[in-house]
Design a protein around this motif. Structure first.
Motif, PDB file in Angstrom:
ATOM      1  N   SER A 142      14.596   8.131  18.032  1.00 33.14           N
ATOM      2  CA  SER A 142      14.695   8.047  16.573  1.00 33.14           C
ATOM      3  C   SER A 142      15.886   8.872  16.125  1.00 33.14           C
ATOM      4  O   SER A 142      16.247   9.872  16.768  1.00 33.14           O
ATOM      5  N   ILE A 143      16.511   8.446  15.038  1.00 34.04           N
ATOM      6  CA  ILE A 143      17.704   9.116  14.529  1.00 34.04           C
ATOM      7  C   ILE A 143      17.606   9.256  13.018  1.00 34.04           C
ATOM      8  O   ILE A 143      16.926   8.476  12.348  1.00 34.04           O
ATOM      9  N   ALA A 144      18.287  10.241  12.482  1.00 32.50           N
ATOM     10  CA  ALA A 144      18.356  10.437  11.041  1.00 32.50           C
ATOM     11  C   ALA A 144      19.547  11.332  10.727  1.00 32.50           C
ATOM     12  O   ALA A 144      19.673  12.423  11.303  1.00 32.50           O
ATOM     13  N   GLN A 145      20.412  10.855   9.891  1.00 36.87           N
ATOM     14  CA  GLN A 145      21.550  11.613   9.402  1.00 36.87           C
ATOM     15  C   GLN A 145      22.448  12.093  10.550  1.00 36.87           C
ATOM     16  O   GLN A 145      23.265  11.335  11.048  1.00 36.87           O
ATOM     17  N   TYR A 146      22.289  13.338  11.015  1.00 38.93           N
ATOM     18  CA  TYR A 146      23.164  13.886  12.058  1.00 38.93           C
ATOM     19  C   TYR A 146      22.415  14.283  13.323  1.00 38.93           C
ATOM     20  O   TYR A 146      22.974  14.964  14.183  1.00 38.93           O
TER      21      TYR A 146
ATOM     22  N   VAL B  36      23.044   7.745   8.087  1.00 38.74           N
ATOM     23  CA  VAL B  36      23.163   8.151   9.483  1.00 38.74           C
ATOM     24  C   VAL B  36      24.637   8.119   9.869  1.00 38.74           C
ATOM     25  O   VAL B  36      25.385   7.239   9.450  1.00 38.74           O
ATOM     26  N   LEU B  37      25.062   9.104  10.636  1.00 36.39           N
ATOM     27  CA  LEU B  37      26.425   9.139  11.152  1.00 36.39           C
ATOM     28  C   LEU B  37      26.621   7.962  12.104  1.00 36.39           C
ATOM     29  O   LEU B  37      25.822   7.760  13.023  1.00 36.39           O
TER      30      LEU B  37
ATOM     31  N   ALA C 173      24.078  16.632  16.310  1.00 34.10           N
ATOM     32  CA  ALA C 173      25.503  16.311  16.399  1.00 34.10           C
ATOM     33  C   ALA C 173      26.368  17.368  15.735  1.00 34.10           C
ATOM     34  O   ALA C 173      27.445  17.695  16.243  1.00 34.10           O
ATOM     35  N   LEU C 174      25.931  17.922  14.613  1.00 31.02           N
ATOM     36  CA  LEU C 174      26.746  18.908  13.896  1.00 31.02           C
ATOM     37  C   LEU C 174      26.880  20.204  14.682  1.00 31.02           C
ATOM     38  O   LEU C 174      27.929  20.850  14.676  1.00 31.02           O
ATOM     39  N   GLY C 175      25.806  20.599  15.350  1.00 37.89           N
ATOM     40  CA  GLY C 175      25.851  21.832  16.132  1.00 37.89           C
ATOM     41  C   GLY C 175      26.219  21.614  17.576  1.00 37.89           C
ATOM     42  O   GLY C 175      26.358  22.571  18.331  1.00 37.89           O
TER      43      GLY C 175
END
Length: 439
Positions: free
Chosen positions: A155-159, A195-196, A231-233
């Motif tokens: 599952s994915i959401a935003q970053y 989502v990115l 992804a951001l970190g």
């Protein structure tokens, strides 16, 4: 796949696999003989399908009811501009044929149902959940546990994203980790939260690795932990998970599948309703239920409504989207006609006690209508509000009983209007399908 020879196209195509220690020709043969069900041909499905086709998985069964839209292209890389308006599964067939003609693709342009899940899972070696549907995830989990087929989910959401593997009778199932579907029902989808574009490629590639391991027999499947990717970190965290001995689906004394005759007759666990009109397990049901006219008929009951069932007047309209969504897509005027009050209370997987009380205080004898982008968040919020209203109604009834027993007079208007006429309690309604369906 026969033994590789220097003039064999397969030897050249899969040369790096053949020379790979622990994999070799045997591993490649196993991939070629494998049948994999991929549910969802979107953001996660694109890298999963491309990776498995490229690696030589022999047969892919791809299910998705949608068509390609221009908004899909930044993250669903298997589709092209030329495929816009085409069924996603048809686009997948064409892409795979161009990528690897030795891979067979069965295209299913349909929505998942309980019966179809059971039929399809029984015919494959591995299932890959590439949907953004909570309902589908539980249906696939339960079908895989029942039939003993491994499931790879993500599952994915935003970053950020997460993934895991369900290996029945060996590791925990999805319900062991997330036993309450209602607790995750209100989480925003990618369409709602964004989502990115590159994120599904990362998580989908991780899913593909797990599928290849399961099909070829190499390595250890990621069944004993959930992997969390930020992804951001640029971090990957591991959350250990264990099989729940009391799990109603895969636990040591699970009675969930007792009495199952073939693929029919599967009973729903508590709190669940039919999914996909096929009977059986899975699918999120609203708290409470509709009355004879299709709407809630008692205090605290919850129902879903469409435009034709809209209250005439005297209702409260609660928009549970976040402010950015509201600004980008204001409510259509017809929704607010007749509303006593319209306000925004974002639902982000839940409400704090103060917010819940604020909304609940407006219920009374008025209908409360909740709306979001596609219906998931408003349905979850309505369920929480309905449970709260039901609890309050029970407390009020108990208080009235105590007053009656003590000889006290009930306050006029508590159970009837001051003039003696009865009043209908307020209903808690969510907009079926959200703005996407109602606009």
């Amino acid at each position: 796949m026969r033994d590789a020879r220097p003039d064999d196209p397969g030897a050249r195509r899969y040369a790096r696999h053949h020379s790979l220690a622990g994999f070799g020709v045997t591993g490649q043969r196993r991939l070629a003989a494998a049948r994999v069900l991929v549910v969802g041909a979107g953001g996660l499905g694109s890298p999963v399908i491309s990776s498995l086709a490229g690696c030589g998985v022999g047969h892919l069964v791809v299910m998705d009811p949608d068509v390609v839209e221009i908004s899909n292209l930044p993250r669903q890389l298997i589709h092209t501009e030329a495929a816009i308006g085409t069924a996603k599964v048809t686009s997948v067939q064409r892409a795979v044929a161009a990528q690897n003609s030795g891979v067979e693709v069965s295209a299913l342009p349909e929505r998942l149902s309980v019966t179809r899940a059971l039929e399809l899972v029984a015919e494959v070696d591995v299932v890959v959940d590439c949907t953004d549907s909570i309902e589908a995830r539980y249906v696939l989990n339960d079908a895989c546990v029942l039939l003993g087929v491994p499931l790879v989910w993500a599952s994915i959401a935003q970053y950020a994203g997460q993934f895991g593997v369900v290996e029945p009778a060996v590791g925990p199932c999805y319900r062991c980790v997330f036993p309450d579907p209602q607790a995750v029902a209100g989480l925003a989808t990618c369409e709602e939260a964004g989502v990115l574009g590159v994120l599904p490629g990362v998580l989908g590639a991780m899913q593909a690795v797990e599928v290849i391991k399961l099909c070829s027999g190499i390595g250890a499947p990621a069944r004993d932990a959930i992997r969390l990717y930020d992804a951001l970190g640029a971090t990957m965290a591991t959350l250990p998970v264990a099989r729940d001995p009391e799990c109603g689906v895969c636990g040591l004394e699970a009675g969930y599948f007792e009495g199952v005759a073939g693929l029919e007759g599967v009973d729903a666990p508590p709190g669940f309703a039919d999914f996909g009109g096929s009977g059986g397990f899975g699918g999120l049901g609203a708290a409470g239920g509709p009355g004879a006219d299709g709407r809630a008929a008692a205090s605290g009951a919850v129902a879903e409504i469409g435009p034709q069932e809209w209250p005439d007047a005297g209702f409260v309209l609660v928009d549970v989207r976040n402010p950015d969504e509201v600004e980008a897509a204001p409510l259509p005027p017809w929704m607010t006609v007749g509303a006593d009050e319209t306000f925004v209370e974002p639902w982000a997987g839940g409400w704090n006690e103060t917010t819940r009380a604020s909304v609940h205080a407006r219920v009374g004898e008025r209908d409360v209508v909740l709306v979001c982008a596609r219906g998931a968040r408003s349905r979850a919020a309505a369920g929480v509000l309905g449970a709260s209203a039901s609890a309050s109604a029970m407390e009020h009834a108990a208080a009235s009983g105590r007053e009656a027993a003590s000889g006290q007079e009930a306050t006029p208007g508590d159970d009837a209007a001051a003039d003696g006429s009865s009043r209908r309690p307020g209903r808690i309604l969510s907009v079926r399908g959200g703005l996407a369906a109602a606009s």
